[in-house]
Design an enzyme around this catalytic site. Sequence first.
Site, PDB file in Angstrom:
ATOM      1  N   SER A  52       0.807  -1.224   0.000  1.00 53.46           N
ATOM      2  CA  SER A  52       0.000   0.000   0.000  1.00 53.46           C
ATOM      3  C   SER A  52       0.839   1.274   0.000  1.00 53.46           C
ATOM      4  CB  SER A  52      -0.912   0.008   1.234  1.00 53.46           C
ATOM      5  OG  SER A  52      -1.728  -1.131   1.238  1.00 53.46           O
ATOM      6  N   HIS A 106       2.990  -3.935   9.497  1.00 53.50           N
ATOM      7  CA  HIS A 106       1.802  -4.410   8.780  1.00 53.50           C
ATOM      8  C   HIS A 106       0.799  -5.007   9.782  1.00 53.50           C
ATOM      9  CE1 HIS A 106       3.587  -3.855   4.918  1.00 53.50           C
ATOM     10  NE2 HIS A 106       4.247  -4.979   4.821  1.00 53.50           N
ATOM     11  N   PHE A 227       8.737   7.973  -7.692  1.00 53.59           N
ATOM     12  CA  PHE A 227       8.922   6.596  -8.154  1.00 53.59           C
ATOM     13  C   PHE A 227      10.174   6.507  -9.033  1.00 53.59           C
ATOM     14  CE2 PHE A 227       8.172   3.114 -11.136  1.00 53.59           C
ATOM     15  CZ  PHE A 227       7.859   2.086 -10.270  1.00 53.59           C
TER      16      PHE A 227
HETATM   17  S1  PPS Z   1       5.572  -4.035   0.993  1.00 57.93           S
HETATM   18  O1  PPS Z   1       6.076  -5.333   0.473  1.00 57.93           O
HETATM   19  O2  PPS Z   1       4.331  -4.188   1.715  1.00 57.93           O
HETATM   20  O3  PPS Z   1       6.580  -3.340   1.771  1.00 57.93           O
HETATM   21  O4  PPS Z   1       5.267  -3.203  -0.340  1.00 57.93           O
HETATM   22  P1  PPS Z   1       4.864  -1.656  -0.420  1.00 57.93           P
HETATM   23  O5  PPS Z   1       6.096  -0.835  -0.313  1.00 57.93           O
HETATM   24  O6  PPS Z   1       3.765  -1.366   0.538  1.00 57.93           O
HETATM   25  O7  PPS Z   1       4.252  -1.527  -1.846  1.00 57.93           O
HETATM   26  C1  PPS Z   1       5.000  -1.607  -3.037  1.00 57.93           C
HETATM   27  C2  PPS Z   1       4.205  -0.840  -4.072  1.00 57.93           C
HETATM   28  O8  PPS Z   1       4.391   0.576  -3.876  1.00 57.93           O
HETATM   29  C3  PPS Z   1       4.903   1.122  -5.077  1.00 57.93           C
HETATM   30  N1  PPS Z   1       5.768   2.271  -4.775  1.00 57.93           N
HETATM   31  C4  PPS Z   1       5.557   3.497  -5.277  1.00 57.93           C
HETATM   32  N2  PPS Z   1       4.591   3.975  -6.072  1.00 57.93           N
HETATM   33  C5  PPS Z   1       4.684   5.278  -6.440  1.00 57.93           C
HETATM   34  N3  PPS Z   1       5.675   6.101  -6.059  1.00 57.93           N
HETATM   35  C6  PPS Z   1       6.685   5.659  -5.252  1.00 57.93           C
HETATM   36  N4  PPS Z   1       7.666   6.464  -4.907  1.00 57.93           N
HETATM   37  C7  PPS Z   1       6.636   4.294  -4.825  1.00 57.93           C
HETATM   38  N5  PPS Z   1       7.429   3.517  -4.050  1.00 57.93           N
HETATM   39  C8  PPS Z   1       6.886   2.292  -4.023  1.00 57.93           C
HETATM   40  C9  PPS Z   1       5.650  -0.027  -5.724  1.00 57.93           C
HETATM   41  O9  PPS Z   1       5.908   0.225  -7.077  1.00 57.93           O
HETATM   42  C10 PPS Z   1       4.649  -1.154  -5.483  1.00 57.93           C
HETATM   43  O10 PPS Z   1       3.467  -1.016  -6.275  1.00 57.93           O
HETATM   44  P2  PPS Z   1       3.272  -1.719  -7.710  1.00 57.93           P
HETATM   45  O11 PPS Z   1       1.845  -1.482  -8.066  1.00 57.93           O
HETATM   46  O12 PPS Z   1       3.595  -3.167  -7.536  1.00 57.93           O
HETATM   47  O13 PPS Z   1       4.207  -1.011  -8.624  1.00 57.93           O
END
Ligand code: PPS
Length: 297
Positions: A52, A106, A227
Amino acid sequence: MDHTDMKIDNSKLIRHKGFNLISGIHDPDEVDQIYDLELRDSDVFSVTYPKSGTIWMQQILMLIEAKGDMTVNKHRMNGNAVPWIEARGKVKEFATELSPRVRTTHLQHRFMPLALRQKKGKVIYVTRNPKDVLVSYFYFHKVATMLETPKDFNDFFEKFMKGDVHGGSWFEHIKTWYSQKDNMNIFFITYEEMIQDLHSAVERIAAFLGKDLTQEQSANVVKHSTFKNMKQIPEANYEYISSDLLDHQQGSFMRKGTIGDWKNHFTVAQNERFDKLFQDEMKDFPVQFIWEVCDIV
Ligand code: PPS
């Protein structure tokens, strides 16, 4: 319903007091010690259901502490700067660490220090639309060797719907945390709000934490948390996590970072079932979710 003794269809998980921990990563006895931890007003917990925005918030919190200066944490992984409280060995570390103690979790709120419910410390809860969470989690199960590799998307879809994943039911997670809104110092933010306007998100988070950042400092926090930039920083994107835990050949932690990828994965039937469950579970829930980029006004 008491989920305590329910069987889970997932070989790498341990069912502990109705919550799914990961075998080898979590120790149920240590998780139980979290409840009695003494807190300080300066303690901060970033709470997420998996996939998330956890790593994103780790990066932002690390940078807010450093006032946007990347050199302060040179070669330090954001996951080490803002570690999981429930990971093995981390509870002891927390008790003796100097302030500020900034942690990720979590877990559901009932495992968290009782003192949080007495308004000691602060909580940031990041939530994301659950269809995108499901898709992101599906891909993560291929990368994470500590999690069971799904047979296919449908197999994982069914597990997520039942809550047979680490973190349990997405619905239960968000609803139980939200129920604490008046008991804790808690700030809710969505992944989609962060996508929409990262600058405003960073400023609101800093204000909640009582951190004074100059315009330049908050601009630097934003710059190093996009990202695109995080994907290029090995310390920010978990590239240094050992291959015992993440199989980097199978994909990257920073995968797409978008809103609405679920539309490329859900069948019409799956989407209808998901919408029905969402309606049933969330009908009285006051937070609106953004499901597609075009929902952003
Ligand atoms: S975990 O395993 O629970 O720690 O994963 P988590 O970090 O919660 O989630 C990973 C997803 O967050 C996206 N992500 C981002 N999206 C946009 N901007 C930034 N800076 C960013 N950093 C992490 C990451 O790409 C994963 O999503 P998805 O949809 O798989 O790309």
